[in-house]
Design an enzyme around this catalytic site. Sequence first.
Site, PDB file in Angstrom:
ATOM      1  N   GLU A  46      14.906  42.319  56.357  1.00 34.90           N
ATOM      2  CA  GLU A  46      13.593  42.558  56.482  1.00 34.90           C
ATOM      3  C   GLU A  46      13.033  43.909  56.170  1.00 34.90           C
ATOM      4  O   GLU A  46      12.045  44.050  55.553  1.00 34.90           O
ATOM      5  CB  GLU A  46      13.194  42.038  57.767  1.00 34.90           C
ATOM      6  N   ALA A 159      61.928  27.641  40.356  1.00 38.58           N
ATOM      7  CA  ALA A 159      62.965  27.693  41.314  1.00 38.58           C
ATOM      8  C   ALA A 159      63.607  29.135  41.616  1.00 38.58           C
ATOM      9  O   ALA A 159      63.757  29.410  42.779  1.00 38.58           O
ATOM     10  CB  ALA A 159      63.845  26.566  41.077  1.00 38.58           C
ATOM     11  N   TRP A 165      52.647  33.705  34.648  1.00 36.14           N
ATOM     12  CA  TRP A 165      51.197  33.465  35.212  1.00 36.14           C
ATOM     13  C   TRP A 165      51.302  31.859  35.549  1.00 36.14           C
ATOM     14  O   TRP A 165      51.496  31.180  34.243  1.00 36.14           O
ATOM     15  CB  TRP A 165      49.991  34.045  34.685  1.00 36.14           C
ATOM     16  N   ARG A 179      38.349  38.054  46.405  1.00 35.92           N
ATOM     17  CA  ARG A 179      38.891  39.263  46.770  1.00 35.92           C
ATOM     18  C   ARG A 179      37.802  40.146  47.327  1.00 35.92           C
ATOM     19  O   ARG A 179      37.836  40.754  48.283  1.00 35.92           O
ATOM     20  CB  ARG A 179      39.994  40.056  45.957  1.00 35.92           C
ATOM     21  N   LEU A 199      46.979  43.518  45.331  1.00 38.43           N
ATOM     22  CA  LEU A 199      45.863  42.880  46.071  1.00 38.43           C
ATOM     23  C   LEU A 199      44.740  43.548  45.941  1.00 38.43           C
ATOM     24  O   LEU A 199      43.745  43.562  46.893  1.00 38.43           O
ATOM     25  CB  LEU A 199      46.337  42.648  47.510  1.00 38.43           C
ATOM     26  N   GLU A 243      46.567  34.793  50.396  1.00 36.29           N
ATOM     27  CA  GLU A 243      46.873  34.444  48.994  1.00 36.29           C
ATOM     28  C   GLU A 243      48.227  34.008  48.746  1.00 36.29           C
ATOM     29  O   GLU A 243      48.774  33.677  47.779  1.00 36.29           O
ATOM     30  CB  GLU A 243      46.686  35.766  48.229  1.00 36.29           C
ATOM     31  N   GLY A 245      52.621  33.581  50.511  1.00 38.21           N
ATOM     32  CA  GLY A 245      52.975  32.636  49.709  1.00 38.21           C
ATOM     33  C   GLY A 245      53.133  31.322  50.836  1.00 38.21           C
ATOM     34  O   GLY A 245      52.480  31.220  51.667  1.00 38.21           O
TER      35      GLY A 245
END
Length: 314
Positions: A46, A159, A165, A179, A199, A243, A245
């Site tokens: 405001e 595996a 990526w 992020r 990160l 993020e 695992g």
Amino acid sequence: MAVAVALSRRGRPGSAPNPNVGCLIVKDGKVVARGWTQKGGRPHAEAVALAAAGATARGATAYVSLEPCAHASARGPACSDALIAAGVARVVIAAQDPDPRTDGAGIARLQDAGIEVVFHVMAAEARGAMAPWWTQRMHGRPFVTLKLATSLDGCIARADGTSRWITGDRARAHGHLERAGHQAILVGRGTLDADAPRLDVRLPGLEARSPKKLLLTRGAAPAGWTAVASPQAIDEVDSLLVEGGAGAASAFLATDRVDRLLLYRAPILIGGGRPALGDIGLADLADAHGRWRLADSRLLGSDRLDVYERTRRD
């Protein structure tokens, strides 16, 4: 009000610990000023809008996504008093402020000054835009977003652990934007040891918005990181992005600490890879239904993003 709510999102996450609020001032059918809560929580939305409007605010309508505050502060005047002093004729409010110092008092003060007040306009949308602050205020914990980037068969890596990526450039850029909208970001010890993630935010102009780094571990954290022992131990931030695992994701889901799920899926099949989740404590398949609501779905290049929100009664 939709514009005021959209403006409020610009204040996230920098307005913490104050709520991110948006304000729009309209006169004679024209927008004369806009404002949103600034970094560190001051000035309020405001105050920003009124300063931009100047004398034009007299007789205007102010649309505010949260009830104007009614308590004085060393950092600035109460917004309800500022609106009265500016001479606005009408104030339209989305959500009522749960802070006991204001709760209803801001509305009453405006009405006592002869200003027309309309409230509960798009209240749910306003609370959604303020979800991190609202969750911290009402429940004493951060609003948690869980990010999962998977193949079509639900794998987050091969595996052997290879994961760079799975998704493409656009999906990863969107992840960096997420992020920038959070105060803190968390991974588990396994992800830290395997990937050594930075990160940070690597979008031009947003590098300074990189969040605080948290490590889910019962041990020590390296320099630049903060160790947290469990999902329940995190209460010093309003918004948290989880993020990786699978262990960290499962821990937050098992303790029902996830409020929003970002599911990025690449059009690939891995087969025999590492699953996105481990055990999340599901006792009966019936308990899995009705917990998530699809809030958004879009293509990011060849990848699909689905955004789910946790359905809660409160």
